[in-house]
Design a protein around this motif. Structure first.
Motif: not given
Length: 351
Positions: A148-154
């Protein structure tokens, strides 16, 4: 401090994932308590062919007791998640698409419920999962959706080894955009998205890596960072305003820098991370400098997830055992363990 429990999803069963997962786990007992997630029967057969001294210990998630891994020092725990059909190295089978997803589901659930301190993922074949009738774009997106994570960063990271006159340093490259066609990159970079990305990177460097005051470098989008608007105005309209706002929030961001001159030791040795505007602006540099021991890290999740920096290597798997390098897997486990310990240490301080 107790060694962290690291879940390792063994990935595409027809690729090198099962082999490098076993080999990586066998090398990491000093830093972690490894638990493989995959088909126990197949993994046991594979381990016996690799090294008769490798002991796999079947674990029961319903009666979870990770201390048994400490009592049986040197053994590798396994959570059994059976395949539908036996894997043939180098040959994909869509019938195993759903079981591969099950590996991830078990790992995510175990991390969310505190059974695992971190998750490391071996590479999967996206086409196999899609051929099984399940829309799938990648680990990063799947973990974000399931948590349920809106924004992730690679972010990819790896140690850059220099000569005897220069210091080694950790190169970390995070992406403002990920898997997009080049023509869509400019419109996808907004002031808001850069603020979110840099804030996540800064927070994760503090909480997961123990860096109290991170220094982040940000590239421009255009050649020469736009050349004061003569080669594009995204730096003027979007990137510079974002950097000013980040600094006003006490986030130490410098830039925008021309990407063709930023990736030099005298810049990178004194920085904790570079935020590149798009995939092929930052990652070719990192992979050239660290391939074989680089690590893919998903920032912004409520759990810790790292991965290897390569694919399933079906061609190598088809040729037999002993040809696949497990260096990146070892690094992925090491960094996951360090992140887990850093997070626990910070949590105790806060409490």
């Amino acid at each position: 401090m107790t060694k962290p429990v690291i879940a390792i999803t063994t990935g595409e069963p027809a690729g090198i994932g099962p082999e490098i997962s076993i080999r990586g786990a066998a090398c990491c007992h000093e830093m972690a308590r490894p638990v493989l997630i995959g088909d126990y029967t197949g993994l046991k057969q594979l381990a016996s062919k690799m090294d008769a001294g490798i002991e796999l210990l079947k674990l029961d998630m319903t009666k979870w007791n990770p201390d048994i891994l400490s009592e049986r020092e040197g053994s590798i725990g396994v959570i059994d998640s059976p395949l539908l059909v036996p894997a043939i190295p180098g040959h994909l089978d869509a019938r195993n698409g759903k079981p591969v997803l099950s590996f991830m589901d078990i790992a995510i659930n175990g991390a969310q419920t505190g059974k695992f301190d971190a998750v490391v993922t071996a590479p999967v074949q996206k086409s196999t999962i899609n051929d099984a009738g399940i829309p799938f774009t990648g680990h990063t997106e799947y973990f974000a959706e399931k948590t349920g994570t809106k924004r992730v960063v690679m972010m990819l990271a790896g140690l850059v080894e220099k000569n005897s006159l220069q210091n080694n340093y950790m190169l970390r490259v995070a992406l403002a955009t990920t898997h997009l066609p080049l023509k869509e990159v400019s419109q996808s970079i907004t002031e808001e998205s850069l603020l979110e990305t840099a804030s996540i990177v800064n927070h994760e460097l503090q909480t997961r890596f123990g860096i109290e005051s991170p220094h982040i470098l940000m590239t421009g989008l255009n050649p020469h960072a736009g050349e004061n608007g003569y080669l594009g105005d995204e730096e003027i309209r979007v990137i510079n305003p974002a950097i000013r706002k980040l600094r006003s929030r006490n986030i130490n961001v410098s830039g925008p820098f021309p990407a063709d001159t930023l990736f030099q030791p005298h810049y990178l040795e004194h920085a904790d991370c570079v935020i590149a505007m798009y995939h092929d602006q930052g990652l070719p540099v990192l992979k050239y400098a660290t391939f074989g021991h680089g690590v893919n890290i998903t920032l912004g999740l409520p759990i810790i997830r790292t991965s290897v920096d390569h694919g399933t290597a079906l061609d190598i798997a088809s040729k037999g055992l002993g040809l696949a390098s497990h260096g990146s897997m070892i690094e992925a486990i090491r960094i996951a363990a360090e992140m887990a310990l850093s997070s626990k240490k910070r949590k105790r301080i806060v409490e």
